[in-house]
Enzyme design. Structure first.
Site, PDB file in Angstrom:
ATOM      1  N   HIS A 166       0.831  -1.205   0.000  1.00 34.36           N
ATOM      2  CA  HIS A 166       0.000   0.000   0.000  1.00 34.36           C
ATOM      3  C   HIS A 166       0.867   1.258   0.000  1.00 34.36           C
ATOM      4  O   HIS A 166       0.686   2.149  -0.838  1.00 34.36           O
ATOM      5  CB  HIS A 166      -0.906  -0.022   1.231  1.00 34.36           C
ATOM      6  CG  HIS A 166      -1.789   1.176   1.355  1.00 34.36           C
ATOM      7  ND1 HIS A 166      -3.106   1.180   0.949  1.00 34.36           N
ATOM      8  CD2 HIS A 166      -1.555   2.426   1.856  1.00 34.36           C
ATOM      9  CE1 HIS A 166      -3.639   2.368   1.173  1.00 34.36           C
ATOM     10  NE2 HIS A 166      -2.718   3.140   1.734  1.00 34.36           N
ATOM     11  N   GLU A 167       1.809   1.317   0.929  1.00 39.41           N
ATOM     12  CA  GLU A 167       2.674   2.493   1.022  1.00 39.41           C
ATOM     13  C   GLU A 167       3.615   2.596  -0.176  1.00 39.41           C
ATOM     14  O   GLU A 167       3.972   3.702  -0.595  1.00 39.41           O
ATOM     15  CB  GLU A 167       3.476   2.458   2.333  1.00 39.41           C
ATOM     16  CG  GLU A 167       2.630   2.452   3.592  1.00 39.41           C
ATOM     17  CD  GLU A 167       1.692   3.645   3.691  1.00 39.41           C
ATOM     18  OE1 GLU A 167       2.027   4.717   3.142  1.00 39.41           O
ATOM     19  OE2 GLU A 167       0.622   3.505   4.327  1.00 39.41           O
ATOM     20  N   HIS A 205       1.936   4.606  -2.882  1.00 42.11           N
ATOM     21  CA  HIS A 205       2.102   6.049  -2.650  1.00 42.11           C
ATOM     22  C   HIS A 205       3.508   6.500  -3.051  1.00 42.11           C
ATOM     23  O   HIS A 205       3.683   7.509  -3.758  1.00 42.11           O
ATOM     24  CB  HIS A 205       1.913   6.375  -1.159  1.00 42.11           C
ATOM     25  CG  HIS A 205       0.518   6.182  -0.647  1.00 42.11           C
ATOM     26  ND1 HIS A 205      -0.593   6.662  -1.293  1.00 42.11           N
ATOM     27  CD2 HIS A 205       0.064   5.581   0.494  1.00 42.11           C
ATOM     28  CE1 HIS A 205      -1.676   6.372  -0.591  1.00 42.11           C
ATOM     29  NE2 HIS A 205      -1.304   5.703   0.493  1.00 42.11           N
TER      30      HIS A 205
END
Length: 375
Positions: A25-26, A29
């Site tokens: 997920h990170e 980003h």
């Protein structure tokens, strides 16, 4: 009935499940931010004090926090890991790499990349499982009708082919099962084909309390129809990703459906689970074998992506809502409004955490044991 895994096993399984999902997920980003020339000060898996870490040549500190419940990327210029504000004292050469100096659409895509990374990971996991196992398929054809059931009262017969439920197309029996399970006590309109003709009928879904292999009880909806056994069909390499994407979309739609059923009061809020429940499920699935655990990783990844898209301040969806408002208004939402929104979002998330923790402790039997001790 299978025994519950020990607590240490549950903890390890939960960390093994959550860690990679948060990292991916990170990473979504981070990679899109780098694409737009945004710097990153910290990439953290877990919160709190660093227990291990290293710095790369770009100046990003990659670290593991002692509290393994989430993660964050702190971009250049951020006042805090949640990107709730920008520092004002940045020199020009640093400000140009700051997250908050970028156009709204770049910030929007950076934030959106996190949830999308989780959906992508789920698609890749499911595609791999389809390649190894094949795709589970059960034709939506009635094989048997339980006497006295909701299906029997609605007039179903063996050989009927279900084509839609409340206007939603049905291609596989599992889709019908998922639809009905979320609607105990509801009236549903079902379209089916019999003898080449299409008919429509309304069925009142029965409530049924079930117990899983680990002795936990839960309530679901039942029609009382049974299909032929499930088989696994080989999937061509060209169909792996599209079929896996279709599975991910169906699971996401089921989550939306479940939330709507809870919001409208048709499904008990007791069904909502939190971190303790997720940890318990992770331990249970890991105890059943690697394949079951990998399936759970896919479902957790879909869940993480979906929850983060909810328009709640403190979540990615809340940031996305602010950026869309900025696009419409042609100026950012005021810092004061954002601050109050984030406070409200934090309070809402904390309340939800407390509520789900109470639910989780109840599902673990704590309240029953306390009642017996007091009584």
């Amino acid at each position: 009935m299978l025994p519950q895994p020990p607590v240490w096993f549950i903890a390890i399984a939960f960390i093994a499940a959550l860690g990679p999902l948060v990292f991916f997920h990170e990473l979504g980003h981070y990679l899109v931010a780098r694409w737009f020339g945004i710097g990153a000060e910290t990439f953290s898996i877990g919160f709190g004090r660093e227990i291990a870490g290293w710095s790369d040549r770009r100046g990003t500190r990659w670290q593991i926090g002692w509290l393994p419940f989430g993660g964050y990327v702190k971009f250049t210029g951020d006042m805090d890991p949640a990107s709730q504000g920008a520092r004002k004292d940045l020199p020009p050469e640093v400000a140009v790499r700051s997250f908050h100096t970028k156009p709204w659409w770049q910030r929007f895509l950076v934030v959106l990349a996190g949830p999308m990374a989780n959906f992508l990971l789920a698609i890749l996991i499911v595609a791999g499982l389809f390649a190894i196992q094949g795709e589970p398929r059960t034709p939506p054809v009635v094989n048997m009708v339980q006497p006295g059931s909701a299906a029997a009262q609605a007039g179903f017969r063996p050989g009927d082919r279900i084509v839609a439920a409340n206007g939603r197309g049905i291609d596989d029996f599992s889709q019908l099962s998922e639809f009905v399970m979320l609607r105990p006590g509801a009236d549903v309109t079902i379209q089916f084909v019999r003898g080449g003709q299409t008919f429509s009928t309304t069925a009142h879904v029965r409530r049924e309390v079930q117990r899983d292999r680990f002795g936990q009880t839960f309530q679901i909806g039942r029609l009382g129809i049974y299909a032929t056994g499930r088989d696994y069909q080989r999937v061509s390499p060209l169909r792996l990703l599209p079929d896996a994407a279709g599975f991910t979309v169906r699971m996401t739609r089921s989550m939306v459906d479940g939330i709507w059923q809870i919001v409208t009061g048709r499904l008990s809020a007791d069904q909502i689970g939190g971190p303790l429940k997720m940890a318990q499920i992770a331990g249970q699935q890991a105890s059943l074998g690697l394949v079951d655990f990998v399936w759970l990783l896919a479902l957790f990844s879909i869940n993480l992506g979906f929850i983060n898209l909810l328009p709640v301040p403190m979540l990615d969806g809340g940031h996305l809502a602010f950026y869309l408002a900025e696009a419409v208004r042609r100026r950012p939402v005021s810092e004061r409004a954002q601050e109050w929104a984030f406070r409200g979002g934090f309070a809402a998330l904390l309340t939800l955490l407390l509520f789900t923790t109470v639910n989780d402790l109840g599902s673990l039997g704590l309240w029953e044991r306390l009642e017996r001790l007091i009584g």
